[in-house]
Design a protein around this motif. Structure first.
Motif, PDB file in Angstrom:
ATOM      1  N   GLN A  15      17.240  13.793   9.762  1.00 54.30           N
ATOM      2  CA  GLN A  15      16.783  12.516  10.267  1.00 54.30           C
ATOM      3  C   GLN A  15      16.007  11.786   9.177  1.00 54.30           C
ATOM      4  O   GLN A  15      15.433  12.409   8.285  1.00 54.30           O
ATOM      5  N   VAL A  16      15.980  10.483   9.285  1.00 50.52           N
ATOM      6  CA  VAL A  16      15.278   9.663   8.306  1.00 50.52           C
ATOM      7  C   VAL A  16      13.771   9.907   8.417  1.00 50.52           C
ATOM      8  O   VAL A  16      13.198   9.881   9.508  1.00 50.52           O
ATOM      9  N   GLN A  17      13.162  10.179   7.293  1.00 47.56           N
ATOM     10  CA  GLN A  17      11.707  10.339   7.248  1.00 47.56           C
ATOM     11  C   GLN A  17      11.148   9.576   6.061  1.00 47.56           C
ATOM     12  O   GLN A  17      11.710   9.622   4.965  1.00 47.56           O
ATOM     13  N   LEU A  18      10.056   8.889   6.306  1.00 44.37           N
ATOM     14  CA  LEU A  18       9.321   8.172   5.273  1.00 44.37           C
ATOM     15  C   LEU A  18       7.864   8.587   5.393  1.00 44.37           C
ATOM     16  O   LEU A  18       7.273   8.464   6.473  1.00 44.37           O
ATOM     17  N   VAL A  19       7.292   9.072   4.307  1.00 49.32           N
ATOM     18  CA  VAL A  19       5.919   9.560   4.331  1.00 49.32           C
ATOM     19  C   VAL A  19       5.125   8.892   3.209  1.00 49.32           C
ATOM     20  O   VAL A  19       5.385   9.138   2.028  1.00 49.32           O
ATOM     21  N   GLU A  20       4.162   8.059   3.619  1.00 50.90           N
ATOM     22  CA  GLU A  20       3.331   7.352   2.655  1.00 50.90           C
ATOM     23  C   GLU A  20       2.123   8.189   2.265  1.00 50.90           C
ATOM     24  O   GLU A  20       1.639   9.016   3.039  1.00 50.90           O
ATOM     25  N   SER A  21       1.625   7.930   1.062  1.00 48.32           N
ATOM     26  CA  SER A  21       0.410   8.568   0.582  1.00 48.32           C
ATOM     27  C   SER A  21      -0.242   7.675  -0.461  1.00 48.32           C
ATOM     28  O   SER A  21       0.373   6.712  -0.934  1.00 48.32           O
ATOM     29  N   GLY A  22      -1.487   7.994  -0.791  1.00 45.41           N
ATOM     30  CA  GLY A  22      -2.164   7.292  -1.870  1.00 45.41           C
ATOM     31  C   GLY A  22      -3.199   6.279  -1.443  1.00 45.41           C
ATOM     32  O   GLY A  22      -3.875   5.687  -2.285  1.00 45.41           O
ATOM     33  N   GLY A  23      -3.353   6.050  -0.152  1.00 44.72           N
ATOM     34  CA  GLY A  23      -4.358   5.098   0.298  1.00 44.72           C
ATOM     35  C   GLY A  23      -5.763   5.635   0.111  1.00 44.72           C
ATOM     36  O   GLY A  23      -5.975   6.796  -0.244  1.00 44.72           O
ATOM     37  N   GLY A  24      -6.731   4.762   0.342  1.00 48.50           N
ATOM     38  CA  GLY A  24      -8.124   5.174   0.211  1.00 48.50           C
ATOM     39  C   GLY A  24      -9.053   3.990   0.161  1.00 48.50           C
ATOM     40  O   GLY A  24      -8.654   2.848   0.425  1.00 48.50           O
ATOM     41  N   LEU A  25     -10.294   4.277  -0.188  1.00 51.03           N
ATOM     42  CA  LEU A  25     -11.334   3.256  -0.319  1.00 51.03           C
ATOM     43  C   LEU A  25     -11.479   2.888  -1.792  1.00 51.03           C
ATOM     44  O   LEU A  25     -11.623   3.774  -2.653  1.00 51.03           O
ATOM     45  N   VAL A  26     -11.452   1.597  -2.073  1.00 52.45           N
ATOM     46  CA  VAL A  26     -11.559   1.134  -3.450  1.00 52.45           C
ATOM     47  C   VAL A  26     -12.429  -0.120  -3.470  1.00 52.45           C
ATOM     48  O   VAL A  26     -12.446  -0.891  -2.502  1.00 52.45           O
ATOM     49  N   GLN A  27     -13.136  -0.317  -4.559  1.00 55.32           N
ATOM     50  CA  GLN A  27     -13.978  -1.503  -4.686  1.00 55.32           C
ATOM     51  C   GLN A  27     -13.132  -2.716  -5.043  1.00 55.32           C
ATOM     52  O   GLN A  27     -12.050  -2.575  -5.635  1.00 55.32           O
ATOM     53  N   PRO A  28     -13.592  -3.896  -4.699  1.00 54.15           N
ATOM     54  CA  PRO A  28     -12.876  -5.121  -5.124  1.00 54.15           C
ATOM     55  C   PRO A  28     -12.650  -5.117  -6.628  1.00 54.15           C
ATOM     56  O   PRO A  28     -13.538  -4.741  -7.403  1.00 54.15           O
ATOM     57  N   GLY A  29     -11.442  -5.510  -7.018  1.00 50.46           N
ATOM     58  CA  GLY A  29     -11.059  -5.482  -8.419  1.00 50.46           C
ATOM     59  C   GLY A  29     -10.441  -4.176  -8.857  1.00 50.46           C
ATOM     60  O   GLY A  29      -9.913  -4.084  -9.977  1.00 50.46           O
ATOM     61  N   GLY A  30     -10.479  -3.180  -8.001  1.00 50.62           N
ATOM     62  CA  GLY A  30      -9.939  -1.874  -8.330  1.00 50.62           C
ATOM     63  C   GLY A  30      -8.439  -1.781  -8.146  1.00 50.62           C
ATOM     64  O   GLY A  30      -7.768  -2.763  -7.808  1.00 50.62           O
ATOM     65  N   SER A  31      -7.925  -0.575  -8.362  1.00 50.85           N
ATOM     66  CA  SER A  31      -6.489  -0.327  -8.315  1.00 50.85           C
ATOM     67  C   SER A  31      -6.184   0.886  -7.451  1.00 50.85           C
ATOM     68  O   SER A  31      -7.008   1.788  -7.311  1.00 50.85           O
ATOM     69  N   LEU A  32      -4.991   0.871  -6.888  1.00 51.19           N
ATOM     70  CA  LEU A  32      -4.464   2.023  -6.161  1.00 51.19           C
ATOM     71  C   LEU A  32      -2.961   2.059  -6.352  1.00 51.19           C
ATOM     72  O   LEU A  32      -2.326   1.004  -6.548  1.00 51.19           O
ATOM     73  N   ARG A  33      -2.409   3.253  -6.243  1.00 49.91           N
ATOM     74  CA  ARG A  33      -0.959   3.403  -6.282  1.00 49.91           C
ATOM     75  C   ARG A  33      -0.517   4.142  -5.029  1.00 49.91           C
ATOM     76  O   ARG A  33      -0.931   5.281  -4.797  1.00 49.91           O
ATOM     77  N   LEU A  34       0.286   3.477  -4.238  1.00 43.09           N
ATOM     78  CA  LEU A  34       0.835   4.081  -3.024  1.00 43.09           C
ATOM     79  C   LEU A  34       2.213   4.649  -3.325  1.00 43.09           C
ATOM     80  O   LEU A  34       2.966   4.088  -4.125  1.00 43.09           O
ATOM     81  N   SER A  35       2.542   5.729  -2.654  1.00 44.13           N
ATOM     82  CA  SER A  35       3.870   6.319  -2.768  1.00 44.13           C
ATOM     83  C   SER A  35       4.465   6.548  -1.398  1.00 44.13           C
ATOM     84  O   SER A  35       3.736   6.762  -0.424  1.00 44.13           O
ATOM     85  N   CYS A  36       5.775   6.517  -1.339  1.00 41.71           N
ATOM     86  CA  CYS A  36       6.502   6.788  -0.103  1.00 41.71           C
ATOM     87  C   CYS A  36       7.632   7.753  -0.445  1.00 41.71           C
ATOM     88  O   CYS A  36       8.517   7.422  -1.238  1.00 41.71           O
ATOM     89  N   ALA A  37       7.575   8.932   0.150  1.00 39.86           N
ATOM     90  CA  ALA A  37       8.612   9.933  -0.050  1.00 39.86           C
ATOM     91  C   ALA A  37       9.645   9.816   1.058  1.00 39.86           C
ATOM     92  O   ALA A  37       9.285   9.851   2.249  1.00 39.86           O
ATOM     93  N   ALA A  38      10.892   9.670   0.675  1.00 39.80           N
ATOM     94  CA  ALA A  38      11.970   9.452   1.637  1.00 39.80           C
ATOM     95  C   ALA A  38      12.874  10.674   1.718  1.00 39.80           C
ATOM     96  O   ALA A  38      13.097  11.369   0.723  1.00 39.80           O
ATOM     97  N   SER A  39      13.403  10.924   2.902  1.00 39.10           N
ATOM     98  CA  SER A  39      14.346  12.017   3.092  1.00 39.10           C
ATOM     99  C   SER A  39      15.249  11.705   4.268  1.00 39.10           C
ATOM    100  O   SER A  39      14.945  10.832   5.095  1.00 39.10           O
ATOM    101  N   GLY A  40      16.365  12.424   4.338  1.00 42.10           N
ATOM    102  CA  GLY A  40      17.263  12.287   5.475  1.00 42.10           C
ATOM    103  C   GLY A  40      18.323  11.213   5.337  1.00 42.10           C
ATOM    104  O   GLY A  40      19.074  10.972   6.286  1.00 42.10           O
ATOM    105  N   PHE A  41      18.379  10.564   4.177  1.00 35.30           N
ATOM    106  CA  PHE A  41      19.401   9.562   3.936  1.00 35.30           C
ATOM    107  C   PHE A  41      19.626   9.438   2.430  1.00 35.30           C
ATOM    108  O   PHE A  41      18.842   9.958   1.636  1.00 35.30           O
ATOM    109  N   THR A  42      20.693   8.748   2.066  1.00 34.85           N
ATOM    110  CA  THR A  42      21.008   8.551   0.651  1.00 34.85           C
ATOM    111  C   THR A  42      20.121   7.442   0.108  1.00 34.85           C
ATOM    112  O   THR A  42      20.459   6.260   0.157  1.00 34.85           O
TER     113      THR A  42
END
Length: 116
Positions: free
Chosen positions: A1-28
């Motif tokens: 089955q199709v699965q999408l799992v996000e990660s990488g969120g959090g608390l950051v100060q204004p002007g800061g950076s974050l990188r989110l990722s999404c791992a996908a499975s169950g489809f091409t």
């Protein structure tokens, strides 16, 4: 089955950076467009960025253009969202999404909070 799992969120100060990722499975993964959406508290879910299959053409909402960058790794079945110069108004739950066979598929979301 199709699965999408996000990660990488959090608390950051204004002007800061974050990188989110999404791992996908169950489809091409390489065959389908991918997108990031977000939903702030009390707000409707909004589209943030998208990336096509094939050539990986990208598009962005005006509110994030120049600050966010979407990318995909078809070998690892992941789609990422690099976010810089974050603002308090970027605070939201971020979701990755794909559309397959007439259906939208969403991940569970990852929370991004921009606050000092």
């Amino acid at each position: 089955q199709v699965q999408l799992v996000e990660s990488g969120g959090g608390l950051v100060q204004p002007g800061g950076s974050l990188r989110l990722s999404c791992a996908a499975s169950g489809f091409t993964f390489s065959a389908y467009h991918m997108a990031w959406y977000r939903q702030g508290s009390g707000k409707e879910r909004e589209w943030v960025a998208g990336i096509t299959n094939g050539h990986g053409i990208t598009n962005y909402a005006d509110s994030v253009k120049g600050r966010f960058s979407i990318s995909r790794d078809n070998a690892k079945n992941t789609v990422s969202l690099q976010m810089i110069s974050l603002k308090p108004e970027d605070t939201a739950a971020y979701y990755c999404k794909t559309y397959i066979g007439g259906h939208d598929y969403w991940g569970q979301g990852t929370q991004v909070t921009v606050s000092s």
